[in-house]
Design an enzyme around this catalytic site. Structure first.
Site: not given
Lengths: 767, 767
Positions: B344-345, B487, B600-601
């Protein structure tokens, strides 16, 4: 660099030189016949070759490659990170460097002082592959801080499956992990032969402020150990490793699950024992080997004695004595050269040692050829022949031919060159037969003889019968389009070595059939049914006397082949004075060499050596004098044959020169020639030069002959051998030789200088 | 080590440190989108990673591995043997060492003085991958003898196919040889995808007493050059290389034979040109890129400007602009990390740059997703769903899911851990839809919209329709058992990011259907037939308003998922102060982290950023303040999102701190984090932080918005973008911002602070 010193049991490298990593990796290889490992250093260098092989685990990486022994994941690997800097001998200052292989007990040690900025450390590495536990390896490292300031050490140690066979990866990555919080395990599988491997590693660290962290990467699993090395302090790292595979005959259950458990149980059980204990256990097994017919040479040159230790050490490292489905590779288990494949080298060069010294191992080696009959049938059929045609290169016995078909591209044309040996280097079939015949004659192994040897002897003769080509012009059966031992000559007709040995093979089968029909009709009937001998024997009998045997010229020279003697002769002196044949090939290409009387290795002369009773002394002498100057010895199989034959011919000074060159093939200061592995045939040759050449032993047409002749430089030679169940020791001096038979078994008859002797207990024969 | 200096176009490594080879290999990687190559040195070191990749040449080494980009045979390799000693920077004394990447023209240079015993040499290495000739690489080496005594040099240079992907060998060794007495060629093939490669190398040596010898080994072919370096003399070695493969779209005939000829003809033709000529040609192509919407930042910190050069350089090095069958890997073409797979980046992090700056490249990237519909159908079907479910990791478009199923073994249990992302990290499907929608909105590409985008938009909505799970208790459609962007949390229900974006995807498809039925019934009919839209739309319409969208708590916090807010909170300050999250995982394992409010993000915050119009300012502020302290930024995708969102929220000081950290992910002094390759998403993030964050550009629900806000440290920002065929330049100062439209095309409407503006030629908007 010089690897030998006044030490009869040691190979030593003094001073580190990264140009020559391959040399010590090969000549100091460790092993036990189950596995063999190049002695690559713990830390890594760009041009190293970190190869370890498990005998018999052949795999084919891709359709266009042939099967080879896979280079297994590397377990010796350790990185040392000292105060954050990765240790390398190419950094800083290295002193007192020594790397030593103890031939007596198979232990490799390496030590040196290393200075880097303010750090000064002493490293001591020890390792061995256990001869007592075939699956087991041990490593022991001591680091001493020689300076007055403390040092921080990190060690990365585990198993690295990123290694390949020069880029070909034979393993599919399997599971890996930590077992019982303690043991590293990795379980890859070969990608085509589907052999499962289980690698297990345990560490024991003795150090201050120790902490640890496991790390996993692709095809890798290792521990990081962090500790302090106080001023003048030291630390030790013991690493124990094992390998099991799903072709191991000593396992009851070869499932991965079971192998993992076996390996862990063994690791746990062995925690009771120290490195020293385990080394002792292995040393004891080596000792048993050394005690079997020790050879003692009293020579002006200590290297002669060292060479025989070196040879015997490596012969046992490389020989898979544990499994008759395996044989010896042309580079043993010490390098990727020749892919672990077995050649005629086994029968002609290594088998004699085992026949006479370890008949139980010899039995495995010849059984491998019996198991190879299927493969040999396959090869014969695919070439349009009958019977058993042995492969030029052999891997698993039933594989048949595994010689690569295509070699590297020709540098000039860019086209791949065809490797013809697998198709037309056919003498290997009579070489195998010769080896089998030697085995049964020397050992008197009746069971093998009746169950297996006869079948090989007939089946190979059957092949030759179908191979012979009738020439109506001459009314002879010829063997055209072959390569003989002299591989410079491709596509020749009637190579003397090939024709004579084929003729011998056929002749022998015919006489054997006659004998068996009378003495053992049951055996004959069984083989007759299996091989159709009635028809085959009629055919062979009709052909045998018309097989074309190249006859000596009026000068007494046996032509190497139909055209050899008509080719141009050049003076090779200047090339022979240098070591290696690079010089010749700088001046001529292979095609030009093919058109000249230049021979790579003993060819006619090998025939004269192996079948000495077929040729008169004078003819041998003439041929020796004719061919030797034309021979480049561009094969490690050549010099030992020349040494023995010249000794037979009484040219002892010349012989000893060959001997010295031959024993130096690996042990000597040739820094690149052992890179692909040591020369197995040459090591067998060392033993043959001593026992056959100077000890004068020979098995000729079923009869034992002993005619020692020492070179000037030797005052005494003691050797021993097994002969049909009897153990005989021979002491040769300038005055004569004394034979002693060990036990109260049968008397032994032998010939010496055309006289027949009978050895009851002891006997002295004056020169 | 510091890699940035007061140079806006250069990354420089001063001083050699073999511990950090991976750092400069990655951040100085060369490439042109067709190929990418880590900047490993010519000479070899044990811990190097000599990777070069050709985009799209995926291969699966073995059944139990997934496909990956193979590391192709290494052509940069050269050994320098000086007076018999192999050169290494770890030997002798090295001074004046500098390794530099020129971002402007893509040239890598390395130079240093090397002293070893009596030798003192100066080495200068230059190389580039041509941006003008996609298949072409050049290397130029100068060696100067600085001492007063002559030196003998041997160079080994050629191609080495022994390299692997961390041990996995993707190539079957093909033919190799010398062509026209001059060019080295090697032709391997991938072992599963059967892609043919042709490697061609030519050398030009300028030196005294030059002689040469070719050498071939397994998977290797190289030239040995021998020459003298007189006192104070010098020599140059030019090496030209090319790669062609049988998937190259620019070739008419992709047979090996034809490719060989093409490569040789090119080599021959280019002999007319010098290294400088070829570099200039490549530089010109780079120049074209740099001239497209240059970004100029006037900042207190030069690194800000350098970072945008660094990011754009690498975005073009890694992006296969030449072939819509390929996409960008998560590590670009700069390392083995993530195997060259697309995530998806691309849509969320890199595509925006191309949408706004190189729409023709953006078109290829979204076309790849259109070509990927088959693979997405395959994945949906295999999971029991309808429509298009995009793979979490993608290789060839039609492959479908290629995420590895099993990861490394758990260190404690020894069992392999399942990688769940390929099964349940499902937001990638709406991410792709989002990217496609952004592309058509920004570019106004009508053809793509009608031919391809609509189909993707409907097909993904169809997937979501089948994915929704009805909960009779709540009367809502839920999405259970997923992984969101955070994640750390596996198997959660109703991840806000996933549910909102799925809802958006469905909503958008429904409104699009209504629109199309009226405006473009032909298109609707075609897609209706293909996708069964009538049925699908009825289903979606029935569900859309009952899709569960996690609602803010009374404190205004949108729950990341059903259970997140009920989990334990710990203070992460001490872990966040350090770089990296190793600290956290030393204290807690993943299972424990899963049970705490640790993210995580950017997850909820990413939603608030991408769909800013769905959420009021106050809510965004509260969620930012709630989630950021709980976020470890343990993904290179996190910091840039936080930088932009905090800029949007007026927290410019905080934003600039995020910006500085984000731009340093690869460029900064973190010596190990780029080892597996640079962080492609982070590089896209750098551009987004500048243009979206501080330039204030956004494409929201089909409308362009421009609301710049500069951080304190910046006095001026100039940037540009393409918008629906118009080219716009924006200059932002503390006083306001000025827009200029390049040509006389259409007027551009945009929103700024809720006011609608129309840009005709130029416009200044005061702050």
């Amino acid at each position: 660099m010089n690897y030998v010193k006044e030490n009869l049991w040691q190979i030593e490298e003094v001073g580190f030189d990264s140009r020559y990593l391959g040399k010590s990796e090969s000549i100091m290889a460790l092993g036990n016949g189950y596995m063999g490992s190049r002695s690559a250093t713990e830390e890594r260098y760009p041009n190293e070759r970190r190869d370890t092989f498990i005998a018999g685990t052949f795999n084919r990486f891709a359709e266009n490659e042939v099967s080879e022994l896979p280079n297994i994941p590397d377990m010796w690997w350790m990185d040392f990170i000292i105060n954050g800097e990765t240790f390398s001998l190419e950094k800083g200052k290295v002193s007192n460097f020594s790397k030593r292989l103890n031939l007596k007990n198979g232990e490799l040690t390496r030590e040196f002082d290393w200075e880097f900025s303010t750090i000064k450390l002493h490293f001591n590495f020890r390792r061995f592959v256990s001869k007592a536990r075939l699956h087991y390896l041990s490593s022991y490292v001591t680091i001493e801080n020689l300076s007055d300031i403390p040092v921080e050490v990190q060690i990365r140690s585990g198993v690295d499956g990123q290694v390949t066979n020069s880029g070909s990866q034979h393993f599919v990555e399997g599971e890996k992990g930590l077992v019982n919080q303690k043991y590293i395990q990795m379980m890859p599988q070969t990608n085509q032969s589907n052999i499962d491997f289980v690698f297990t590693i345990g560490h024991q660290i003795n150090a201050q402020n120790l902490s640890q962290r496991i790390e996993m990467g692709r095809r890798r699993i290792f521990m990081n150990y962090f500790f302090d090395l106080p001023e003048k302090g030291s630390a030790t790292i013991e690493k124990r490793m094992s390998v099991y595979t799903s072709i191991d005959k000593d396992l009851m259950d070869r499932s991965v699950k079971s192998m993992r458990q076996v390996a862990i149980s063994e690791m746990e059980a062995l925690e009771l024992f120290s490195y020293e204990n385990l080394l002792k256990e292995s040393e004891k097994k080596w000792q048993e080997m050394w005690e079997k017919h020790p050879i003692v040479i009293e020579s002006e040159n200590f290297e002669d004695q060292l060479a025989i230790h070196f040879a015997k050490y490596h012969l046992h490292v490389m020989t898979p004595a544990h499994d008759e489905n395996m044989n010896i590779g042309a580079k043993g288990l010490s390098g990727e050269g020749y892919k672990g494949h077995t050649f005629w080298d086994t029968e002609i060069f290594m088998l004699p040692y085992f026949n006479f010294t370890h008949p139980e191992i010899a039995k495995n080696l010849v059984t491998y050829r019996y198991l190879g009959l299927d493969g040999a049938h396959k090869k014969a059929r695919s070439n349009g022949y009958e019977g058993a045609q042995y492969p030029w290169e052999a891997a698993n016995p039933s594989d048949g031919e595994v010689t690569p078909v295509w070699g590297a591209a020709d540098i000039l044309t860019g086209q791949s060159t065809k490797i013809w040996s697998g198709f037309i280097e056919q003498h290997v079939t009579s070489d195998v037969t010769f080896g089998v015949k030697q085995y049964i004659d020397v050992t008197g192994d009746k069971e093998f003889t009746e169950q297996k040897a006869y079948e090989i002897l007939f089946d190979t003769a059957k092949f030759w019968g179908s191979r012979l080509e009738y020439n109506p012009e001459t009314n002879y059966y010829e063997i055209k389009d072959v390569i003989g031992p002299d591989e410079y000559k491709e596509h020749v007709n009637n190579n003397a070595y090939t024709n004579y040995t084929a003729h011998w093979n056929v002749t022998y089968a015919l006489s054997l059939a006659e004998k068996l029909k009378k003495s053992n009709p049951d055996i004959f009937d069984r083989l007759n049914k299996k091989l159709g001998l009635d028809r085959v024997l009629i055919d062979l009998a009709a052909k045998v006397d018309r097989i074309f045997l190249p006859q000596p010229t009026k000068e007494g020279i046996i032509p190497e082949d139909d055209t050899y003697l008509s080719k141009k002769i050049i003076d090779l002196t200047k090339y022979k004075e240098k070591d290696g044949v690079d010089g010749l090939f700088h001046d001529y290409n292979l095609e030009q060499v093919n058109d000249m009387q230049i021979t790579k290795q003993a060819d006619v002369l090998l025939l004269l050596y192996l079948f000495e009773d077929l040729f008169p002394h004078e003819m041998k002498l003439k041929n020796f004098e004719y061919y030797e100057p034309k021979t480049t010895h561009d094969s490690s199989l050549s010099l030992s044959t020349h040494a023995i034959l010249s000794a037979d011919l009484g040219k002892l000074t010349e012989s000893y020169e060959f001997f010295k060159k031959a024993r130096n093939i690996d042990m000597g200061p040739f820094m690149k020639s052992s890179d692909d592995g040591i020369h197995a045939g040459s090591l067998g040759g060392i033993w043959q030069m001593v026992v056959f050449g100077y000890g004068g032993v020979r098995m000729i047409d079923g009869k034992l002959r002993i005619e020692p002749h020492l070179p000037q430089e030797w005052s005494k030679l003691t050797y021993g051998f097994d002969y049909q169940g009897e153990s005989i020791t021979v002491v040769v001096t300038k005055e004569g030789f004394e034979l002693t038979k060990a036990n109260n078994g049968n008397n032994v008859s032998f010939i010496s200088k055309e006289k027949i002797y009978t050895l009851e207990n002891t006997l002295f024969i004056k020169k």
